[in-house]
Design an enzyme around this catalytic site. Structure first.
Site, PDB file in Angstrom:
ATOM      1  N   CYS A 121      -0.267  60.087 -10.886  1.00  0.00           N
ATOM      2  CA  CYS A 121      -1.069  60.018 -10.364  1.00  0.00           C
ATOM      3  C   CYS A 121      -1.682  61.599 -10.190  1.00  0.00           C
ATOM      4  CB  CYS A 121      -1.550  59.042  -8.475  1.00  0.00           C
ATOM      5  SG  CYS A 121      -1.817  57.125  -9.365  1.00  0.00           S
TER       6      CYS A 121
ATOM      7  N   ARG B  34     -16.383  50.940 -44.053  1.00  0.00           N
ATOM      8  CA  ARG B  34     -15.930  51.948 -42.750  1.00  0.00           C
ATOM      9  C   ARG B  34     -16.038  53.375 -43.578  1.00  0.00           C
ATOM     10  NH1 ARG B  34     -13.265  47.878 -38.032  1.00  0.00           N
ATOM     11  NH2 ARG B  34     -15.656  47.300 -37.736  1.00  0.00           N
TER      12      ARG B  34
ATOM     13  N   THR C 118      -9.252  46.458 -27.243  1.00  0.00           N
ATOM     14  CA  THR C 118      -8.127  45.346 -26.598  1.00  0.00           C
ATOM     15  C   THR C 118      -9.408  44.126 -25.601  1.00  0.00           C
ATOM     16  OG1 THR C 118      -7.456  47.991 -25.364  1.00  0.00           O
ATOM     17  CG2 THR C 118      -7.211  45.905 -24.120  1.00  0.00           C
TER      18      THR C 118
ATOM     19  N   CYS D 268       1.256  54.596 -13.207  1.00  0.00           N
ATOM     20  CA  CYS D 268       1.888  54.208 -11.515  1.00  0.00           C
ATOM     21  C   CYS D 268       1.869  53.183 -11.251  1.00  0.00           C
ATOM     22  CB  CYS D 268       0.246  55.027 -11.089  1.00  0.00           C
ATOM     23  SG  CYS D 268      -0.348  54.380  -9.840  1.00  0.00           S
TER      24      CYS D 268
ATOM     25  N   CYS E  55     -13.661  45.938 -26.886  1.00  0.00           N
ATOM     26  CA  CYS E  55     -13.471  46.665 -27.042  1.00  0.00           C
ATOM     27  C   CYS E  55     -12.206  46.243 -27.952  1.00  0.00           C
ATOM     28  CB  CYS E  55     -12.601  47.680 -26.084  1.00  0.00           C
ATOM     29  SG  CYS E  55     -10.963  48.976 -26.364  1.00  0.00           S
TER      30      CYS E  55
ATOM     31  N   CYS F 166       1.668  58.829  -5.754  1.00  0.00           N
ATOM     32  CA  CYS F 166       2.231  58.549  -6.688  1.00  0.00           C
ATOM     33  C   CYS F 166       2.500  60.053  -7.838  1.00  0.00           C
ATOM     34  CB  CYS F 166       2.813  57.758  -8.012  1.00  0.00           C
ATOM     35  SG  CYS F 166       1.439  57.614  -8.971  1.00  0.00           S
TER      36      CYS F 166
ATOM     37  N   GLY G 161      -2.619  53.523 -31.556  1.00  0.00           N
ATOM     38  CA  GLY G 161      -3.674  52.042 -31.946  1.00  0.00           C
ATOM     39  C   GLY G 161      -2.094  51.214 -31.436  1.00  0.00           C
TER      40      GLY G 161
ATOM     41  N   CYS H  34      -3.155  54.428  -7.508  1.00  0.00           N
ATOM     42  CA  CYS H  34      -2.525  54.871  -5.844  1.00  0.00           C
ATOM     43  C   CYS H  34      -2.945  56.124  -5.173  1.00  0.00           C
ATOM     44  CB  CYS H  34      -0.848  54.567  -5.094  1.00  0.00           C
ATOM     45  SG  CYS H  34      -0.108  55.898  -6.300  1.00  0.00           S
TER      46      CYS H  34
ATOM     47  N   HIS I 183      -7.815  41.577 -28.076  1.00  0.00           N
ATOM     48  CA  HIS I 183      -6.570  41.711 -28.788  1.00  0.00           C
ATOM     49  C   HIS I 183      -6.005  40.618 -27.695  1.00  0.00           C
ATOM     50  CE1 HIS I 183      -4.321  44.005 -30.748  1.00  0.00           C
ATOM     51  NE2 HIS I 183      -5.166  44.865 -30.620  1.00  0.00           N
TER      52      HIS I 183
ATOM     53  N   GLU J  64     -15.998  48.760 -20.652  1.00  0.00           N
ATOM     54  CA  GLU J  64     -16.452  49.448 -21.559  1.00  0.00           C
ATOM     55  C   GLU J  64     -18.241  49.401 -20.969  1.00  0.00           C
ATOM     56  OE1 GLU J  64     -15.972  49.290 -25.358  1.00  0.00           O
ATOM     57  OE2 GLU J  64     -14.009  50.081 -25.598  1.00  0.00           O
TER      58      GLU J  64
END
Length: 340
Positions: free
Chosen positions: A95, A197, A39, A103, A37, A92, A259, A89, A42, A60
């Site tokens: 959640c 792309r 992320t 959370c 991913c 809360c 993003g 949790c 990063h 993923e």
């Protein structure tokens, strides 16, 4: 078991580590594939979740149930599954509203704790989602990123005949385009600096594709009767694009902030203009709960063209190469790590 441990930014160490045992309420998943991913990139470069290292990244993933804890019911060993990787949790305020990322006790597999670049992972059984037997693992591994896109569309309240501009035609931008087409948004405009792309996004369902930034405003205004887009989705994570998005949406329009930017980067907002134009901004980043189930349903019924996402595969032993060359392979919308 084998595991790819990110020991520090830029460096993976393929190790033999103890295979986890599932707790009473857990399922042990034998991982088949895990997608890389944005992320993860990063994290790899040290821009995100650096305080979690050393760690096994990857969120993923898909696989089969290898074992079940003694208190788990409703699941069967050998079932193909995907996993909701966001752990809250369950008690809360957030959640209860399926806003798990807010959370106070939230954890994310592969981001704040060990994830899916390994042979096995033990996960809470309540987060395991059985998958159809006839859907290939390479497709099931797209459930989590598609769920993120499903949630963004849900948060933005996208509906048919709305004009949508997607900034960025990478893997997530392409999925945004495909989901928007399925919902019935029109026209869909996509832009990216990569002509290849952009071409893939147009093939995936965009009505207009722009690779020349100088042509973007003219294209958007021509396609929307001079008003600007009803919705703009920023799926790159660049502050300048966020600022541009504000100028390309219509009065009363909506900016879907998707993003990831760097920490502390800001978007100047003219408060009076926001009030008078009745514009809105809403953030969204991860799919969870119903988003995962909906994404799996869309994949299982062929609503998403998955072929452009399943061409790049690396064995776990080559994960360092997969990450090192990621930026040099813009033609690969998605890279998946394949376990043995």
């Amino acid at each position: 078991m084998r595991a790819a441990v990110l020991t520090k930014p830029g460096t993976f160490d393929l190790r033999e580590v103890p295979r986890p045992d599932p707790g009473p309420d857990e399922a042990l998943i034998r991982i088949a594939r895990t997608g890389i991913c944005g992320t993860d990139i990063h994290i790899f470069h040290g821009h995100y979740a650096a305080d979690s290292l050393p760690m096994i990244p990857g969120h993923e993933f898909t696989g089969h149930i290898a074992a079940l804890g003694r208190d788990v019911a409703g699941l069967t060993e050998g079932q193909p599954v995907v996993v909701d990787t966001n752990i809250g949790c369950q008690r809360c305020y957030w959640c209860r509203r399926n806003e798990i990322l807010n959370c106070p006790e939230m954890r994310q597999m592969g981001i704040t704790m060990d994830g899916g670049f390994a042979d096995y992972i033990a996960v809470p059984a309540r987060l395991v989602i059985p998958a159809p037997e006839d859907v290939p693992a390479r497709v099931l591994a797209l459930t989590e990123p598609l769920a993120c896109v499903v949630r963004a569309a849900r948060k933005a309240r996208v509906t048919f005949a709305q004009s949508v501009l997607v900034l960025g035609a990478g893997p997530i931008g392409n999925l945004h385009v495909q989901l928007l087409r399925t919902i019935g948004a029109a026209p869909i405009i996509v832009t990216d600096l990569s002509p290849d792309r952009v071409a893939l996004a147009v093939k995936a369902g965009a009505d207009f594709g722009v690779s020349d930034p100088a042509e973007l405003e003219n294209t958007v205004m021509a396609a929307t009767g001079g008003r600007g887009a009803d919705i703009v989705i920023e799926s790159v994570g660049h502050p300048a694009l966020y600022a541009q998005a504000m100028t390309l949406m219509r009065k009363g329009g909506h900016l879907a902030a998707f993003g990831l930017t760097g920490a502390g980067e800001t978007l100047p907002v003219d408060i009076l203009e926001t009030i008078l134009r009745e514009t809105s901004i809403k953030g969204s980043v991860a799919g969870m709960g119903p988003d995962m189930h909906d994404a799996l349903t869309l994949l299982a019924h062929g609503r998403i063209r998955t072929a452009p996402f399943t061409g790049a595969e690396y064995p776990l032993e080559d994960i360092q190469t997969a990450f090192d060359t990621f930026a040099d392979r813009p033609q690969d919308l998605k890279t998946q790590i394949v376990m043995g």
